[in-house]
Design an enzyme around this catalytic site. Structure first.
Site, short mmCIF file in Angstrom:
data_model
loop_
_atom_site.label_atom_id
_atom_site.label_comp_id
_atom_site.label_asym_id
_atom_site.label_seq_id
_atom_site.Cartn_x
_atom_site.Cartn_y
_atom_site.Cartn_z
N GLU A 35 0.86 30.29 9.40
CA GLU A 35 0.23 29.79 8.17
C GLU A 35 -1.14 30.45 8.05
O GLU A 35 -1.91 30.48 9.02
CB GLU A 35 0.09 28.27 8.16
N ASN A 41 -1.10 28.46 1.39
CA ASN A 41 -1.27 27.24 0.59
C ASN A 41 -1.98 27.56 -0.72
O ASN A 41 -3.00 28.25 -0.72
CB ASN A 41 -2.05 26.19 1.39
N GLU A 80 3.06 27.43 -0.22
CA GLU A 80 3.02 25.98 0.00
C GLU A 80 2.27 25.32 -1.15
O GLU A 80 1.15 25.72 -1.49
CB GLU A 80 2.35 25.65 1.33
N ASP A 127 4.31 20.84 0.46
CA ASP A 127 3.38 20.50 1.54
C ASP A 127 2.94 19.04 1.44
O ASP A 127 2.96 18.43 0.37
CB ASP A 127 2.16 21.42 1.45
N GLU A 148 3.72 19.23 10.75
CA GLU A 148 2.34 19.67 10.99
C GLU A 148 1.64 18.69 11.93
O GLU A 148 2.00 17.52 12.01
CB GLU A 148 1.57 19.77 9.67
#
Length: 560
Positions: A321, A376, A408, A438, A495
């Protein structure tokens, strides 16, 4: 030999009169008054001199008793000329009086416009400053002056829904409500847009009266307004500052009240906030961060860090990520919680995200093709209708495969405009980019979003994962989300994995991918290359870079 009439025309008096008549319109108003008055007086005197003799002969000629001579013609011409001068003087006098009257009205109107707001009739900013300074001077030692800044929340929504005509009526109604809540002698102004300000004298050392007044204004403005059939609803954020020894100027008071008002807005709107010095420090810090963003993004100071995403069953690396860090030349590495909110607020999050993604795509091209990158997208970016095109453009320019990219999107970013989000997500999917939902479970309509949008993965929010070993409810939620993913054929990523016990629980319920600090903190690109080199996951010629790289990020640092 010239006649008496010709001699008169060539006389000095005649030439002077013609010259003055031609120049009269080019003189200033004061000089025109003097010239007109002089001409009129001269005409009257001349008329009195010639009129007495001429009038008798004139009436005699009418009766047929007197013969006409050249002298009579001369006198007749003089009388007619004097009458014309008298009429000219009188007409000019009337014109000047009218001009003076219009000028007085225009000056009065100009003064009114310069001192007040034309829409509401309240004072404007300049008049408030002047009046507030005078009011502050009258406060003396036993009294203080409080300044309130009032900003209407969501006023733009009223304009968008009902039009600017209703918006203007709402501003007038709010102005009347604010003015009605203030005591006699108080000052109230509209500073522009939907922002108002008040200045009120109060007893030194006492704030209860001002608190009650501000609460009353906030309560009244939060009540619906009926405006010719349109029902408008707004709230107000109010900031207050009071004169003290270290703040005895109107301009400084207005500035402090303005800072407090924006603090009230950041605190959730529809509230009252008093100024304190910490607000000013926060504002200075925010401005320093914004300036650093504007200067640092083009310089490449914002760099990607990489958090490993692991196959829980095998322990192998599946991807990373991408996280943003600020490699500040003085402060060192600064975490995203410091600068991301400000980047979103000042409209720089798009440029920041583009810069970080470009660096990540260039760096990851030399890694094993099986490794993916997850990026993200912030809620404000999802309001950009060209977002998909911008991301695809980055992929083309860097040569990074779309199939290795996963975008995300948080649930909360879907609330504002689901239709636009569907369009963006559809465009990304058409290019082969995968989508992950997410922070699943933290929103209000998770299942509806899963049905409305073609997501490829669900990411369980770390708040549930972190507490699942100690909190049965969190463990039940993680289990339910995992079962839901299985039924929808959607892979799950957990996560926030920070210990081995969590890994065993996740594996037991069928969750096979995760990330968290148990596998290491987010890494610089040099650290990632060394890690991948150890696992044989670098393409030929893409070995680990020399040098120590940027230091590990240990947590938030205070900027400033």
């Amino acid at each position: 030999m010239e006649s008496h009439h010709t001699q008169w025309e060539r006389s000095l008096a005649w030439r002077i009169w013609r010259r003055n008549a031609r120049k009269l319109t080019g003189l200033t108003s004061a000089r025109r008054d003097m010239v007109t008055g002089g001409i009129t007086v001269a005409a009257i005197l001349l008329f009195a001199w010639t009129g007495g003799t001429m009038m008798g002969r004139f009436f005699g000629r009418l009766m047929g008793d007197v013969a006409v001579s050249d002298g009579d013609r001369l006198l007749t011409t003089a009388v007619i000329l004097n009458i014309a001068l008298l009429l000219f003087g009188w007409r000019r006098y009337r014109d000047l009086q009218h001009e003076v009257s219009e000028r007085a009205v225009a000056e009065e109107r100009a003064h009114s416009l310069a001192a007040s707001d034309p829409l509401t009739g309240l004072l404007n900013r300049r008049s408030l400053g002047d009046g507030g300074a005078a009011l502050l001077a009258r406060a003396g030692r036993n009294r203080a002056m409080a300044v309130m800044m009032i900003d209407l929340d969501h006023f733009k929504t009223v304009n968008d829904l009902h039009g600017h005509g209703v918006g203007d009526k709402l501003l007038k109604a709010c102005a009347a409500a604010i003015e009605g809540a203030l005591p006699p002698g108080a000052l109230v102004a509209r500073l522009g847009g939907d922002e108002f300000a008040c200045a009120v004298l109060t007893e030194a050392g006492s704030t209860a009266h001002i608190d009650a007044m501000a609460d009353g204004i906030a309560a009244r403005l939060s009540s619906p307004f009926d405006l010719d059939g349109a029902r408008a609803h707004v709230t107000a954020s109010i900031g207050i500052a009071r004169s003290e020894r270290e703040c005895g100027e109107m301009e400084a008071l207005m500035r402090r009240a303005d800072i407090a008002m924006y603090a009230a807005k950041r605190g959730g709107r529809n509230r009252v906030a008093w100024f304190d010095t910490s607000m000013e420090r926060e504002l200075q810090l925010r401005n320093a961060i914004e300036a650093g963003l504007r200067d640092g993004i083009p310089k490449g100071e914002f760099v990607p860090y990489y958090e490993q995403q692991i196959d829980l069953s095998t322990g192998s690396i599946q991807g990373f990520e991408v996280l943003a860090r600020w490699d500040h030349p003085v402060q060192g590495v600064i975490g995203p919680d410091i600068f991301i909110p400000i980047a979103e607020e000042c409209g720089l999050i798009g440029d920041l995200s583009t810069s970080v993604m470009r660096q990540a795509f260039e760096e990851a091209k030399g890694w094993d093709p099986a490794l993916t990158l997850s990026v993200n997208i912030s809620p404000s970016q999802l309001k950009d209708p060209w977002l998909a095109q911008k991301i695809v453009k980055l992929l083309v320019e860097t040569g990074f495969p779309a199939s290795r990219l996963e975008i995300e999107i948080t649930e909360t970013s879907l609330f504002d405009n689901l239709g636009l989000a569907q369009s963006i997500i559809g465009s990304l999917k058409n290019q082969g980019i995968r989508l992950a939902l997410d922070d699943f479970g933290t929103g209000y309509s998770s299942l509806a979003h899963l049905r409305a949008l073609p997501f490829d993965r669900i990411k369980i929010d770390k708040s549930f994962v972190l507490s699942m070993t100690d909190n049965p409810e969190s463990a039940a939620i993680v289990t339910a989300i995992t079962r839901l993913g299985e039924s929808l054929s959607l892979p799950i990523t957990a996560e926030g994995i920070e210990d081995a016990g969590i890994i065993e629980q996740l594996k037991a319920i069928g969750c096979h991918k995760g990330q968290g600090w148990h596998y290491g903190k987010p890494m610089t690109v040099n650290q990632v290359r060394r890690l991948l080199a150890e696992h044989g996951m670098l393409l030929p010629g893409r070995g680990p870079a020399a040098g120590p790289g940027v230091a590990d990020y240990e947590g938030p640092r205070i900027f400033g």
